[in-house]
Scaffold this motif. Structure first.
Motif, PDB file in Angstrom:
ATOM      1  N   UNK A 164       0.867  -1.176   0.000  1.00  0.00           N
ATOM      2  CA  UNK A 164       0.000   0.000   0.000  1.00  0.00           C
ATOM      3  C   UNK A 164       0.903   1.224   0.000  1.00  0.00           C
ATOM      4  N   UNK A 165       0.756   2.073  -1.021  1.00  0.00           N
ATOM      5  CA  UNK A 165       1.615   3.244  -1.201  1.00  0.00           C
ATOM      6  C   UNK A 165       1.360   4.316  -0.135  1.00  0.00           C
ATOM      7  N   UNK A 166       2.327   5.226   0.070  1.00  0.00           N
ATOM      8  CA  UNK A 166       2.191   6.271   1.087  1.00  0.00           C
ATOM      9  C   UNK A 166       0.948   7.141   0.888  1.00  0.00           C
ATOM     10  N   UNK A 167       0.374   7.547   2.005  1.00  0.00           N
ATOM     11  CA  UNK A 167      -0.768   8.472   2.049  1.00  0.00           C
ATOM     12  C   UNK A 167      -2.021   7.936   1.375  1.00  0.00           C
ATOM     13  N   UNK A 168      -2.131   6.646   1.195  1.00  0.00           N
ATOM     14  CA  UNK A 168      -3.310   6.054   0.568  1.00  0.00           C
ATOM     15  C   UNK A 168      -4.369   5.764   1.624  1.00  0.00           C
ATOM     16  N   UNK A 169      -5.616   6.084   1.312  1.00  0.00           N
ATOM     17  CA  UNK A 169      -6.746   5.674   2.140  1.00  0.00           C
ATOM     18  C   UNK A 169      -7.332   4.429   1.480  1.00  0.00           C
ATOM     19  N   UNK A 170      -7.298   3.315   2.201  1.00  0.00           N
ATOM     20  CA  UNK A 170      -7.768   2.039   1.657  1.00  0.00           C
ATOM     21  C   UNK A 170      -9.213   1.834   2.089  1.00  0.00           C
ATOM     22  N   UNK A 171     -10.124   1.838   1.095  1.00  0.00           N
ATOM     23  CA  UNK A 171     -11.565   1.724   1.334  1.00  0.00           C
ATOM     24  C   UNK A 171     -12.147   0.408   0.835  1.00  0.00           C
ATOM     25  N   UNK A 172     -11.303  -0.412   0.186  1.00  0.00           N
ATOM     26  CA  UNK A 172     -11.788  -1.691  -0.335  1.00  0.00           C
ATOM     27  C   UNK A 172     -10.656  -2.706  -0.235  1.00  0.00           C
ATOM     28  N   UNK A 173     -10.999  -3.982  -0.379  1.00  0.00           N
ATOM     29  CA  UNK A 173      -9.997  -5.037  -0.288  1.00  0.00           C
ATOM     30  C   UNK A 173      -8.871  -4.812  -1.290  1.00  0.00           C
ATOM     31  N   UNK A 174      -7.674  -5.224  -0.895  1.00  0.00           N
ATOM     32  CA  UNK A 174      -6.491  -5.135  -1.759  1.00  0.00           C
ATOM     33  C   UNK A 174      -6.088  -6.560  -2.126  1.00  0.00           C
ATOM     34  N   UNK A 175      -5.998  -6.872  -3.418  1.00  0.00           N
ATOM     35  CA  UNK A 175      -5.648  -8.243  -3.823  1.00  0.00           C
ATOM     36  C   UNK A 175      -4.203  -8.597  -3.479  1.00  0.00           C
ATOM     37  N   UNK A 176      -3.925  -9.875  -3.373  1.00  0.00           N
ATOM     38  CA  UNK A 176      -2.573 -10.355  -3.127  1.00  0.00           C
ATOM     39  C   UNK A 176      -1.634  -9.841  -4.209  1.00  0.00           C
ATOM     40  N   UNK A 177      -0.414  -9.527  -3.814  1.00  0.00           N
ATOM     41  CA  UNK A 177       0.670  -9.097  -4.706  1.00  0.00           C
ATOM     42  C   UNK A 177       0.443  -7.759  -5.396  1.00  0.00           C
ATOM     43  N   UNK A 178      -0.613  -7.049  -5.062  1.00  0.00           N
ATOM     44  CA  UNK A 178      -0.914  -5.773  -5.716  1.00  0.00           C
ATOM     45  C   UNK A 178      -0.089  -4.644  -5.118  1.00  0.00           C
ATOM     46  N   UNK A 179       0.235  -3.652  -5.951  1.00  0.00           N
ATOM     47  CA  UNK A 179       0.725  -2.361  -5.482  1.00  0.00           C
ATOM     48  C   UNK A 179      -0.480  -1.444  -5.542  1.00  0.00           C
ATOM     49  N   UNK A 180      -0.920  -0.968  -4.395  1.00  0.00           N
ATOM     50  CA  UNK A 180      -2.189  -0.271  -4.279  1.00  0.00           C
ATOM     51  C   UNK A 180      -1.943   1.145  -3.797  1.00  0.00           C
ATOM     52  N   UNK A 181      -2.496   2.140  -4.510  1.00  0.00           N
ATOM     53  CA  UNK A 181      -2.311   3.512  -4.064  1.00  0.00           C
ATOM     54  C   UNK A 181      -3.229   4.472  -4.765  1.00  0.00           C
TER      55      UNK A 181
END
Length: 140
Positions: free
Chosen positions: A102-119
């Motif tokens: 999960x990238x900096x300053x990200x608000x996570x509002x939903x599931x994040x899949x395995x191995x994903x870069x999420x931001x």
């Protein structure tokens, strides 16, 4: 430990805050960075080899702000190998899949899949603070 289930080799840096330790589980060799806030009013499971970087906020609770302000809680599960980078916000009821980042300053509002870069994408206007205002440059 006040009832928390903490694995071996876990590093908790200064400034860590935990709301309800008895609702917390942390796997082996995980790292909880400076000023991390685990606002776990519901169950929070953090897997093994997880890094939660400085200033991140993980909350299992919210309020029914459109009705009676009642507290609503939902558990969070952060799988093995996840890296939540600095100042991320993780909201209740989510699962973050194995080895996700999960990238900096990200608000996570939903599931994040395995191995994903999420931001978050670049910033965007999502609404007006004062909808009746005709001068958009008023606060600039």
């Amino acid at each position: 430990m006040f009832g928390a289930n903490i694995g071996e080799g876990v590093i908790a840096r200064p400034g860590l805050r935990v709301r309800f330790p008895w609702k917390l589980e942390v796997g082996d060799r995980s790292w909880l960075g400076e000023d991390v806030w685990l606002h776990n009013q519901d169950r929070l499971v953090i897997g093994s080899d997880v890094v939660i970087s400085q200033g991140s906020f993980i909350t299992t609770g919210t309020h029914a702000f459109r009705t009676d302000m009642a507290l609503r809680t939902r558990p969070i599960h952060i799988h093995d190998g996840v890296w939540i980078t600095s100042r991320a916000v993780i909201l209740g009821g989510l699962t973050i899949g194995q080895n996700a980042l999960v990238l900096p300053n990200t608000v996570v509002r939903r599931d994040v899949p395995a191995n994903a870069i999420f931001g978050a994408q670049d910033g965007a206007v999502v609404g007006q603070r004062f909808p009746d205002s005709s001068d958009e440059t008023q606060d600039r």
